[in-house]
Write a protein that holds these residues in place. Structure first.
Motif, PDB file in Angstrom:
ATOM      1  N   ASP A  52      66.922  92.853  35.081  1.00 37.36           N
ATOM      2  CA  ASP A  52      66.280  93.385  36.284  1.00 37.36           C
ATOM      3  C   ASP A  52      67.179  93.201  37.505  1.00 37.36           C
ATOM      4  OD1 ASP A  52      64.317  94.645  37.681  1.00 37.36           O
ATOM      5  OD2 ASP A  52      62.787  93.103  37.399  1.00 37.36           O
ATOM      6  N   TRP A  53      66.805  93.883  38.583  1.00 35.67           N
ATOM      7  CA  TRP A  53      67.559  93.791  39.837  1.00 35.67           C
ATOM      8  C   TRP A  53      67.145  92.551  40.619  1.00 35.67           C
ATOM      9  CZ3 TRP A  53      71.578  96.770  39.921  1.00 35.67           C
ATOM     10  CH2 TRP A  53      71.552  98.023  39.310  1.00 35.67           C
ATOM     11  N   VAL A  54      68.150  91.803  41.086  1.00 37.83           N
ATOM     12  CA  VAL A  54      67.926  90.603  41.881  1.00 37.83           C
ATOM     13  C   VAL A  54      68.771  90.706  43.145  1.00 37.83           C
ATOM     14  CG1 VAL A  54      68.058  88.083  41.911  1.00 37.83           C
ATOM     15  CG2 VAL A  54      67.583  89.273  39.771  1.00 37.83           C
ATOM     16  N   ILE A 251      72.298  99.556  45.795  1.00 34.44           N
ATOM     17  CA  ILE A 251      72.152  99.506  47.248  1.00 34.44           C
ATOM     18  C   ILE A 251      70.969 100.380  47.632  1.00 34.44           C
ATOM     19  CG2 ILE A 251      73.233 100.021  49.467  1.00 34.44           C
ATOM     20  CD1 ILE A 251      75.924  99.450  48.096  1.00 34.44           C
ATOM     21  N   ASP A 252      69.972  99.749  48.222  1.00 36.12           N
ATOM     22  CA  ASP A 252      68.741 100.445  48.584  1.00 36.12           C
ATOM     23  C   ASP A 252      68.371 100.070  50.014  1.00 36.12           C
ATOM     24  OD1 ASP A 252      66.348 101.759  48.680  1.00 36.12           O
ATOM     25  OD2 ASP A 252      65.342 100.562  47.149  1.00 36.12           O
ATOM     26  N   SER A 253      68.473 101.045  50.922  1.00 31.86           N
ATOM     27  CA  SER A 253      68.140 100.818  52.331  1.00 31.86           C
ATOM     28  C   SER A 253      68.901  99.615  52.899  1.00 31.86           C
ATOM     29  CB  SER A 253      66.629 100.611  52.498  1.00 31.86           C
ATOM     30  OG  SER A 253      65.925 101.734  52.031  1.00 31.86           O
ATOM     31  N   TYR A 257      71.503  94.616  45.606  1.00 29.45           N
ATOM     32  CA  TYR A 257      70.970  93.917  44.448  1.00 29.45           C
ATOM     33  C   TYR A 257      72.005  93.918  43.325  1.00 29.45           C
ATOM     34  CZ  TYR A 257      66.526  94.887  46.840  1.00 29.45           C
ATOM     35  OH  TYR A 257      65.511  94.974  47.770  1.00 29.45           O
ATOM     36  N   VAL A 258      71.908  92.932  42.453  1.00 30.99           N
ATOM     37  CA  VAL A 258      72.755  92.865  41.264  1.00 30.99           C
ATOM     38  C   VAL A 258      71.843  92.781  40.050  1.00 30.99           C
ATOM     39  CG1 VAL A 258      72.971  90.341  41.402  1.00 30.99           C
ATOM     40  CG2 VAL A 258      74.652  91.663  40.108  1.00 30.99           C
ATOM     41  N   ILE A 517      70.898  85.274  35.312  1.00 30.09           N
ATOM     42  CA  ILE A 517      71.703  85.516  36.505  1.00 30.09           C
ATOM     43  C   ILE A 517      71.257  84.551  37.591  1.00 30.09           C
ATOM     44  CG2 ILE A 517      70.147  87.320  37.387  1.00 30.09           C
ATOM     45  CD1 ILE A 517      72.717  88.735  38.385  1.00 30.09           C
ATOM     46  N   GLN A 518      72.217  83.921  38.248  1.00 24.88           N
ATOM     47  CA  GLN A 518      71.919  82.942  39.291  1.00 24.88           C
ATOM     48  C   GLN A 518      72.093  83.598  40.662  1.00 24.88           C
ATOM     49  OE1 GLN A 518      70.743  79.948  38.367  1.00 24.88           O
ATOM     50  NE2 GLN A 518      70.961  80.676  36.259  1.00 24.88           N
ATOM     51  N   ARG A 519      70.998  84.010  41.232  1.00 30.75           N
ATOM     52  CA  ARG A 519      71.047  84.680  42.529  1.00 30.75           C
ATOM     53  C   ARG A 519      69.912  84.169  43.407  1.00 30.75           C
ATOM     54  NH1 ARG A 519      75.131  85.335  40.937  1.00 30.75           N
ATOM     55  NH2 ARG A 519      76.422  87.171  40.694  1.00 30.75           N
TER      56      ARG A 519
END
Length: 548
Positions: A52-54, A251-253, A257-258, A517-519
């Motif tokens: 998923d996007w983080v 990239i959203d607005s 996110y990764v 993922i570490q974000r």
């Protein structure tokens, strides 16, 4: 000699890829023998991961400095003109557009996207003219609006197939370069483009010189492309803060996110009512394989049903015997030789099933093939062969059954979707399945849509030797899933609200640490914003005190 040294020798063409693979296998075997331990207690219960996007850690935009010599693959000159203006007086920008003929004139070139000799000539001619790219921007990406044979072939030709040839040529140059694949979406998933993420992760695993990632720009306007300034800013930002574990960017607005794996829980109340109907009609592609037969036996055991197995191979005596035993259980199980990657054959197959049995209740798409080798040594024909079952097969199965009242449409993807050295094609193909499942769900097709990233299985799926199994256990804490766990996890995922999941078995804590993922968490982002707000308030107070 360690693996990094071996890969370096291969990159510098001081060792053949085949010899390198053999040395890597020997090295891994020696390491596993040194660290051999007695079998521990039974693995922990199955854990599930979601890709998923983080939100990224780095929230502030970097300085917009010139990135160096730039090679842009685009279908018009908007970004090229902007890059010439922004890229500095001492850096060159060259535009490459698709065409049937090869031409090169000053700072503009045309090549045939599917002609490997054109890509090689381009790199050679640029080098002779003293041009060495520091950055390559790849934007040969069109939005596919209907899934016809012609449109699918064209999208693959200008998309991943051409990107494969370009990546291969860049890796053979053996010079530092950053490759960015850039595309934009308007709400719906774009599987052909999103699947490049799996390919790019593999590229980064196989090369220390070529740094690759894919950038998705979510654009709110449906009738126009995003401004070139937005594309440029996104590219420069990612070039300057490149991290190898950030291969997929959204990239959203103006928020970045990764994409990465995160452990999730499937709540007990989330278990829906998807079941196998008595007398239901079920199709399993790749049905002669271990995994296909395993699920045929599973369905037959759960309820008496009609199970149509399909594949391209001729059945062995053992496969015939297993199918014969299934028919003794009260279910009707048959095998039909079909190439599901060919639309005409797929249409004939689906029509035949409906004509004979009246309907279709569920589909499990488990077909797949391997052609493992490093990208620099892989042929385009081998690359496309691996894509066919999972890309074409998925598309035709969905297109030909989109109006059927299905209970479920399940795609058997793989852990390789997240990148695996030697499997750039297989990574793309499985990532395509994951993204297509999301698209099918967005289109509100009938039935539960699910893509499963199967890890190593004890009985079924793509196999590894003991050295490979030990390496995965050492790195990720994962062990091959037991058959009982596979079937239990399948039913749990099928009845969940999720569309794409990876089950895994092994050392829970190690898996979470190695795979997640570490974000920034939501809490960390709130703290960051709160601190910024406090800083602004303090500055305002200082200004007021100065005016007083």
């Amino acid at each position: 000699m360690q693996i990094k040294q071996i890969l370096s020798l291969i990159e510098e063409q001081q060792m053949s890829p085949d010899a390198g693979l053999e040395l890597i296998r020997t090295y891994r075997k020696e390491q596993m023998e040194k660290k051999a331990e007695p079998e521990s207690q039974a693995p922990s219960p199955t854990i599930f991961f979601k890709n998923d996007w983080v939100r990224k850690n780095n929230i502030d935009m970097p300085n917009q400095q010139a990135p160096g010599n730039m090679l842009i693959f685009d279908q018009d000159n908007r970004l090229f003109q902007h890059a010439e203006m922004m890229n500095g007086d001492h850096n060159r920008v060259i535009l490459v557009t698709p065409d049937s003929d090869y031409r090169i004139e000053r700072n503009r070139c045309t090549i045939n996207p599917s002609d490997e000799s054109h890509v090689e000539m381009l790199m050679s001619d640029l080098a002779e003219n003293g041009f060495t790219p520091d950055v390559v921007l790849y934007l040969w990406n069109g939005e596919i609006r209907e899934y016809t044979e012609e449109s699918v072939n064209e999208t693959l030709c200008r998309g991943i197939n051409s990107l494969f040839l370009l990546s291969k040529a860049l890796m053979r140059r053996n010079e530092p370069v950053t490759l960015l694949h850039i595309y934009w979406t308007r709400g719906l998933n774009q599987p052909f483009h999103e699947a490049v993420g799996g390919f790019m992760k593999t590229v980064n695993m196989e090369s220390s010189k070529l740094k690759a990632k894919t950038i998705q720009i979510r654009h709110e306007y449906s009738d126009i492309n995003p401004p070139v300034s937005e594309i440029w800013d996104a590219a420069i930002s990612e070039i300057q803060r490149f991290q190898t574990d950030e291969c997929e960017i959204l990239i959203d607005s103006h928020t970045c996110y990764v994409k990465g794996l995160q452990p999730i829980d499937i709540p007990e109340h989330d278990h829906g009512s998807v079941t196998y109907q008595k007398g239901g009609i079920y199709i399993i592609t790749g049905g002669a394989g271990k995994l296909g037969l395993l699920f045929a036996e599973h369905i037959a055991k759960e309820n008496q049903a009609v199970i149509i197995l399909t594949g391209r191979s001729v059945l062995t005596a053992d496969q015939k015997e297993r199918i014969s035993k299934l028919n003794e259980s009260g279910s009707i199980v048959e095998y039909q030789r079909t190439d599901i990657t060919d639309r005409t054959e797929a249409e004939r197959f689906i029509f035949g099933v409906k004509q004979r049995y009246g309907s279709i209740n569920g589909i499990i798409h488990a077909a797949g093939i391997l052609r493992d080798s490093f990208l620099v040594n892989k042929s385009l024909s081998d690359f496309t062969d691996v894509l066919k079952p999972k890309v074409y097969g998925t598309i035709w199965l969905d297109e030909l059954t989109k109006d059927e009242d299905l209970d479920f449409f399940v795609l058997f993807s793989s852990f390789s979707a997240y990148g695996n050295a030697g499997q750039s094609d297989y990574a793309y193909a499985n990532h395509f399945m994951d993204s297509f499942a999301m698209l099918r769900s967005q289109l509100s097709r009938n039935g539960k849509t699910l893509s499963i990233n199967w890890p190593l299985l004890k009985d079924g799926g793509m196999s590894l030797d003991s050295n490979g199994i030990n390496q995965i256990k050492e790195k990720y804490g994962m062990t091959p899933m037991r058959t009982s766990s596979v079937l239990e996890a399948f039913l749990k995922m099928l009845r969940s609200s999720f569309t794409s999941l990876m089950p895994a078995e092994g050392e829970r804590d190690k898996m979470i640490k190695a795979l997640s993922i570490q974000r920034n968490t939501v809490r960390q982002i709130k703290i960051h914003l709160r601190r910024n707000t406090m800083k602004k308030r303090n500055m305002l107070r200082k200004k007021k005190s100065m005016t007083i």
